[in-house]
Design a protein around this motif. Structure first.
Motif, mmCIF file in Angstrom:
data_model
loop_
_atom_site.group_PDB
_atom_site.id
_atom_site.type_symbol
_atom_site.label_atom_id
_atom_site.label_comp_id
_atom_site.label_asym_id
_atom_site.label_seq_id
_atom_site.Cartn_x
_atom_site.Cartn_y
_atom_site.Cartn_z
ATOM 1 N N TRP A 174 47.844 34.011 32.279
ATOM 2 C CA TRP A 174 48.631 34.586 33.361
ATOM 3 C C TRP A 174 47.931 35.771 34.021
ATOM 4 C CZ3 TRP A 174 52.067 31.173 34.489
ATOM 5 C CH2 TRP A 174 52.617 30.384 33.476
ATOM 6 N N SER A 175 46.614 35.871 33.823
ATOM 7 C CA SER A 175 45.879 37.027 34.346
ATOM 8 C C SER A 175 45.598 36.936 35.842
ATOM 9 C CB SER A 175 44.555 37.180 33.589
ATOM 10 O OG SER A 175 43.758 36.005 33.748
ATOM 11 N N GLY A 176 45.707 35.763 36.417
ATOM 12 C CA GLY A 176 45.481 35.624 37.852
ATOM 13 C C GLY A 176 44.158 34.995 38.228
ATOM 14 N N PHE A 177 43.288 34.714 37.248
ATOM 15 C CA PHE A 177 42.028 34.045 37.560
ATOM 16 C C PHE A 177 42.278 32.572 37.863
ATOM 17 C CE2 PHE A 177 40.559 37.658 34.973
ATOM 18 C CZ PHE A 177 39.567 38.163 35.818
ATOM 19 N N ASP A 178 41.481 32.043 38.767
ATOM 20 C CA ASP A 178 41.590 30.625 39.100
ATOM 21 C C ASP A 178 40.918 29.749 38.046
ATOM 22 O OD1 ASP A 178 42.885 30.535 41.861
ATOM 23 O OD2 ASP A 178 41.280 32.004 42.160
ATOM 24 N N TYR A 179 39.926 30.305 37.358
ATOM 25 C CA TYR A 179 39.286 29.591 36.254
ATOM 26 C C TYR A 179 38.688 30.608 35.300
ATOM 27 C CZ TYR A 179 36.276 26.546 33.510
ATOM 28 O OH TYR A 179 35.676 25.893 32.466
ATOM 29 N N ILE A 180 38.768 30.303 33.993
ATOM 30 C CA ILE A 180 38.212 31.165 32.954
ATOM 31 C C ILE A 180 37.204 30.342 32.167
ATOM 32 C CG2 ILE A 180 38.728 32.566 30.923
ATOM 33 C CD1 ILE A 180 41.654 32.710 32.249
ATOM 34 N N ALA A 181 35.920 30.684 32.318
ATOM 35 C CA ALA A 181 34.814 29.946 31.712
ATOM 36 C C ALA A 181 34.408 30.640 30.419
ATOM 37 C CB ALA A 181 33.634 29.882 32.682
ATOM 38 N N LEU A 182 34.695 30.008 29.303
ATOM 39 C CA LEU A 182 34.507 30.632 27.996
ATOM 40 C C LEU A 182 33.248 30.151 27.282
ATOM 41 C CD1 LEU A 182 38.189 30.368 26.714
ATOM 42 C CD2 LEU A 182 37.033 32.458 27.458
ATOM 43 N N GLY A 183 32.680 31.059 26.493
ATOM 44 C CA GLY A 183 31.573 30.740 25.606
ATOM 45 C C GLY A 183 31.808 31.348 24.235
ATOM 46 N N HIS A 184 30.943 31.028 23.287
ATOM 47 C CA HIS A 184 30.913 31.534 21.909
ATOM 48 C C HIS A 184 31.396 30.499 20.899
ATOM 49 C CE1 HIS A 184 30.674 34.189 18.513
ATOM 50 N NE2 HIS A 184 31.958 34.067 18.259
#
Length: 346
Positions: A174-184
């Motif tokens: 719900w942070s407002g980003f259109d996409y969250i690209a994760l690594g690790h």
């Protein structure tokens, strides 16, 4: 706007270091990264997003030049990346000071924590690791800058466990980003449909990383938003269970294992698990198989006729006594039974 999201390339890593094919896998990791660049050119994607650990450790000047040369082959695509825990930045090190010849943007978190592309109406946010462990949940309160005029916002993030930026997934949702690209996290996972995903390691890096590995393809526009996982790795780690019996000869067992592997193909990396029962005096030679296939381990989960539970029920007093003395030392028990059997045969 079209993008490719990758993470955890680990350029320079040598998986299965002690195996004869470790050097082969090191080269294949680099080749797959090159194929990503070719794929980006073919698809004419706008952005290549690298969510940390592009390198297996803080890179040398030569490694940076090699990767920079490859990225310079992108004919349409701009690259945005962050450093992860493996390739974390250090003051005045080669990575943080490197001047990219290609259109590459490192979000170091100090001089730059976002980059806007007006022609794409997109802003990419993120920051790099400056040490290999960060225990604070730094992403939980991150939000796009409302003052930015860009229509679309993407977060590059690296973490997800207690020692590497714990992530509250619902908070980021719900942070407002259109996409969250994760690594690790090396296992690929689409966490929220068309919104948040781990790309996973581009190539699997050890025998625990089973299943498909690859990249995320995405597209964001006013009409739609879509992300898709695309298998892209050259090889896949696979565990193969082979049932055998103590009535089978050594050649028959080896032949059965070879049949199972040939059915699955030479492109995978195998962990062989033998189950069932096996004659304790049998000798298995897997040299031909391991010279033709990539095999990380051969695990025996078999039972044999000289296990304590079985020997303790024998009518023979000597066998019972030896089994009782050595019940907590299975290898010693096996050798004792072999010696006893040999002596009686004489």
């Amino acid at each position: 706007m079209k993008f490719i999201h990758i993470a955890d390339v680990h350029w320079g890593a040598r998986p299965e270091r002690e195996q004869t094919f470790g050097r082969i896998r090191e080269q294949e990791i680099k080749e797959t990264f090159q194929r990503v660049i070719d794929h980006a050119n073919k698809q004419q994607v706008d952005l290549l997003l690298i969510a940390g650990d592009l390198f297996d450790q803080p890179p040398t000047q030569q490694e940076l030049r090699e990767v920079d040369y490859l990225l310079s082959r992108l004919n349409h695509t701009r690259t945005v990346l962050i450093a992860g825990n493996h390739d974390h930045l250090e003051l005045h090190d080669a990575f943080s000071q490197y001047k990219w010849n290609s259109e590459v943007y490192l979000l170091d978190g100090k001089q730059r924590d976002h980059i806007s592309f007006e022609d794409l109406e997109t802003t990419i946010y993120g920051f790099s690791y400056w040490k290999n462990q960060i225990t604070k949940p730094l992403y939980d309160r991150m939000k796009p800058d409302e003052s930015e005029s860009s229509d679309f916002s993407i977060l590059l993030a690296h973490g997800g466990d207690e020692s590497h930026i714990p992530i509250q997934r619902e908070a980021l949702k719900w942070s407002g980003f259109d996409y969250i690209a994760l690594g690790h996290i090396h296992k690929p996972e689409i966490i929220f449909e068309d919104l948040m995903a781990y790309a996973g390691s581009l190539e699997p890096l050890d025998h625990t990383e089973t299943g498909y590995h690859g990249l995320i393809e995405g597209e964001i526009s006013e009409e739609k938003k879509q992300i898709t996982f695309v298998p892209f790795a050259k090889r896949m780690y696979t565990q193969v269970e082979v049932m055998i019996s103590d009535e089978m000869s050594a050649l028959e067992i080896v032949d059965r294992v070879e049949t199972e592997l040939s059915y699955r193909g030479r492109e995978n990396i195998y962990e062989i698990v033998l189950t069932g029962s096996i004659d304790p005096q049998i000798h298995l030679d897997f040299y031909e198989i391991t010279s033709q296939y990539m095999v990380t381990d051969i695990i025996y989960e078999t039972k044999n006729q000289w296990e304590y539970e079985q020997l303790s029920e024998e009518d023979d007093f000597i066998i019972q006594k030896v089994a009782d003395i050595l019940k907590d030392e299975p290898e010693a028990l096996r050798y004792a039974m072999e010696a006893l059997t040999y002596a009686r045969e004489k």
